[in-house]
Enzyme design. Structure first.
Site, short mmCIF file in Angstrom:
data_model
loop_
_atom_site.label_atom_id
_atom_site.label_comp_id
_atom_site.label_asym_id
_atom_site.label_seq_id
_atom_site.Cartn_x
_atom_site.Cartn_y
_atom_site.Cartn_z
N LYS A 176 33.81 33.02 26.38
CA LYS A 176 35.45 33.27 26.25
C LYS A 176 36.23 32.43 25.42
O LYS A 176 35.78 31.10 25.37
CB LYS A 176 36.07 33.29 27.73
CG LYS A 176 34.98 34.03 28.94
CD LYS A 176 35.70 33.32 30.23
CE LYS A 176 34.71 33.67 31.31
NZ LYS A 176 35.25 33.21 32.63
N LYS A 232 34.71 37.99 25.36
CA LYS A 232 35.85 38.04 26.19
C LYS A 232 37.03 37.35 25.62
O LYS A 232 36.80 36.00 25.67
CB LYS A 232 35.33 37.82 27.48
CG LYS A 232 36.30 37.79 28.74
CD LYS A 232 35.64 37.80 29.95
CE LYS A 232 36.85 37.83 31.04
NZ LYS A 232 35.96 37.65 32.39
#
Ligand SMILES: [Zn+2]
Length: 310
Positions: A176, A232
């Site tokens: 992420k 993400k």
């Protein structure tokens, strides 16, 4: 005819929120999405299977968390109950992916352990994630997704799973960038009024502008044995999806259209500025074009219905 590929229901993974207290209602921070109970999640998973969605990402919302998250290791805890139930109901028709992170279990709702000065305790966190993965695998999870972004989480998870006889359980690692787009999700996952006031998450997520840092984390996790990678958020990291795909063409890549992306599309549609469905399909097509093999989206059921002409 000339499209090199197209969006398909078999690309979709549906993330679902299941509450231990059994309350089912619309999630305030994610309009249009609902909390499910242990019973009602069977219904929505059945709908997903019927629509040809191959997998769900399971988020369990506990009634009560504890100081060190040790509640996660109890076999009678809520997460094992969810996997037990869904595996019994759907067998191999539905892939069960488990989100494995400390924040689901710890009272401070933080993804990593820290010492009293706020220093991230990497090894301690990674070891705990490995133990949680085994509990979920025993209960029926097919895939575990370490979400804490700590170094060594994949290594610990792989060896813990192998030692417990779960060498067939796959690891889908999250990588992420630091993002405010996760905020509606944090609000959905907490029963506290103001979630996450402790350590700044930018200390373990990657800097959004630093692509070298992102790729270093991908290299590390794949080197430790990750079978799949989740990038993400999706929208702000389409170049990362492409970069990971080009560097690791044989590793399946998922992109996660996160809660903030979901809310942006929803609200723009509601305000009447754009057609929600058109924007949705446009964003998903761009994620696919970037190279994602799989897409996690809260819109999964709706997209599957659109694709099937329902
Ligand atoms: Zn977390």
């Amino acid at each position: 005819m000339v499209r090199p590929f197209d969006l398909s229901t078999s690309d979709l993974i549906y993330p679902i929120f299941i509450r231990e207290d059994g309350k089912t209602f619309e999630i305030p921070s994610m309009k249009g999405q609902r909390y499910y109970s242990l019973d009602s999640c069977v219904e929505v998973c059945g709908e997903a299977v019927e629509l040809g969605i191959p997998a769900v990402m399971v988020f369990g919302v506990l009634k009560k968390k504890d100081a060190d998250g040790s509640i996660a290791l109890r076999k009678d805890a809520f997460h094992p109950k969810i996997f037990n139930k869904l595996k019994k109901e759907f067998g191999d028709d539905l892939v069960l992916i488990s989100n494995v992170c400390l924040c689901d279990y710890t009272a401070d709702e933080f993804c990593v352990y820290t010492d009293e000065r706020g220093k991230v305790l990497n090894e301690k966190t990674a070891e705990m994630l490995g133990k949680i993965a085994v509990v979920h695998a025993e209960a029926g999870a097919d895939v575990v997704a370490p979400a804490a972004m700590c170094d060594g989480q994949v290594r610990h998870m792989r060896s813990a799973l192998d030692d417990a006889g779960f060498d067939d359980v796959a690891i889908m690692t999250y990588v992420k960038t630091d993002s405010c787009l996760f905020q509606p999700y944090f609000e959905a996952m907490t029963l506290a009024e103001k979630p996450r006031r402790t350590v700044d998450p930018s200390r373990f997520r990657t800097d959004v502008i630093n692509e070298k840092m992102f790729m270093q984390k991908v290299d590390l996790d794949i080197g430790e044995g990750a079978d799949m990678v989740i990038v993400k958020p999706a929208l702000t990291n389409l170049d990362h999806v492409l970069r990971v795909k080009e560097k690791y063409p044989t590793v399946p890549i998922a992109a996660y259209q996160v809660s903030g992306e979901y809310a942006m599309i929803k609200l723009l549609g509601e305000y009447g500025h754009v057609d929600e469905k058109v924007l949705l399909m446009e964003t998903l097509s761009s994620i696919k074009r970037a190279g994602a093999d799989m897409i996690l989206t809260y819109y999964a059921v709706e997209v599957a219905k659109i694709l099937r002409g329902k």
